[in-house]
Scaffold this motif. Structure first.
Motif, PDB file in Angstrom:
ATOM      1  N   GLY A 157     -11.583  17.505 -20.080  1.00 58.42           N
ATOM      2  CA  GLY A 157     -11.813  16.085 -18.401  1.00 58.42           C
ATOM      3  C   GLY A 157     -10.903  15.583 -17.966  1.00 58.42           C
ATOM      4  N   GLN A 160     -11.821  18.486 -15.239  1.00 55.13           N
ATOM      5  CA  GLN A 160     -12.979  17.430 -14.127  1.00 55.13           C
ATOM      6  C   GLN A 160     -12.402  16.692 -13.479  1.00 55.13           C
ATOM      7  N   ARG A 161     -11.617  15.931 -13.543  1.00 56.41           N
ATOM      8  CA  ARG A 161     -10.869  14.840 -12.566  1.00 56.41           C
ATOM      9  C   ARG A 161     -10.163  15.294 -11.183  1.00 56.41           C
ATOM     10  N   THR A 181     -20.961  15.938 -16.544  1.00 54.16           N
ATOM     11  CA  THR A 181     -20.303  15.942 -17.978  1.00 54.16           C
ATOM     12  C   THR A 181     -20.631  17.322 -19.160  1.00 54.16           C
ATOM     13  N   ILE A 192     -15.754   9.121 -17.073  1.00 54.82           N
ATOM     14  CA  ILE A 192     -15.980  10.553 -16.268  1.00 54.82           C
ATOM     15  C   ILE A 192     -16.990   9.704 -14.933  1.00 54.82           C
TER      16      ILE A 192
END
Length: 259
Positions: A157, A160-161, A181, A192
């Motif tokens: 996560g 991905q940020r 996602t 997200i």
């Protein structure tokens, strides 16, 4: 009014050892400035290939026909020096697997500051300050410490940020999120998507969400385009399409999502 993104009769085929494979057939799509569009369909529907064509990221064995314009400029067939005036600066893409999209040998900070130094002409100090601010905006805790982390030191996560932060650094007019996602658990998926909703509201940029998940699309987007076997089979405003789907395949997707 000229659409920000205009795709007309886009077809993509790939030359393979087994012969020619047509992945996308005659796709028509358009997106206004500030609008959000979900492109939905199962794996292999041609969703990602359409937008790899927009970004000029198709492999060498790909052949395209049709038109793709961004802010009135034709993108198909343009050399990298032309595409680089748009990529990263005016349009950006978030990829579905941040572990392969990020360089494992460079710190997060170096990868993000490089974007600003190349596209915005910032010096190292300016780029560092801007990068840490952006990492804070995408809700990465202790951003000044994470600036020095390598990708493998972050959760899925968090990576991905970082990809979202990288895409937003140059304040693009268009953000393309390709299955952002997919590899994340349900809780992180929700975080997200909430982040993308907030960013979209704050920046009023156009967003394309590529996904196989119709409910995910409904939480973010104004309109939906449903793709199957390389073609768009239905488009419509989100609520109308959810309540009265016209195409049997759209109905099947909605039924599957409800079970």
């Amino acid at each position: 009014m000229t659409p920000l993104l205009f795709i007309e009769a886009l077809s993509i085929r790939f030359n393979t050892p087994e012969g020619s494979v047509e992945a996308v057939r005659g796709v028509d799509l358009q997106l206004a400035a500030g609008e959000t569009l979900a492109v939905v369909g199962e794996s292999g529907a041609g969703k990602s290939q359409c937008f790899h064509a927009v970004m000029g990221l198709l492999p060498r064995n790909a052949h395209t026909s049709g038109r793709v314009t961004f802010a009135g400029t034709e993108l198909l067939g343009q050399p990298p020096r032309i595409l680089n005036q748009f990529r990263g600066k005016r349009m950006a893409m978030i990829f579905q697997d941040p572990m392969t999209a990020l360089n494992p040998l460079l710190t997060i900070g170096r990868q993000l500051t490089e974007v600003l130094e190349v596209h915005q002409g910032m010096n190292a100090k300016q780029a560092r300050h801007h990068t840490i601010t952006m990492l804070e905006q995408v809700r990465i805790p202790d951003a000044s410490r994470r600036f020095h982390s390598y990708p493998h030191e972050l959760s899925g996560g968090m990576r991905q940020r970082v990809m979202i932060a990288m895409a937003l650094l140059c304040e693009p007019e268009l953000l393309i999120a390709d299955e952002p996602t997919t590899a994340l658990d349900v809780t992180v998926q929700s975080e997200i998507m909430a982040l993308l909703r907030d960013i979209r509201a704050q920046r009023e940029m156009a967003v394309v969400l590529i996904t196989h998940n119709l409910p995910l699309a409904g939480g973010l987007c104004d309109r939906v385009a449903v793709m199957r076997h390389g073609q768009v089979v239905e488009t419509g405003e989100v609520n109308a399409l959810f309540q009265q789907p016209q195409h049997p395949y759209t109905r099947t997707l909605l039924q599957a999502a409800r079970h």
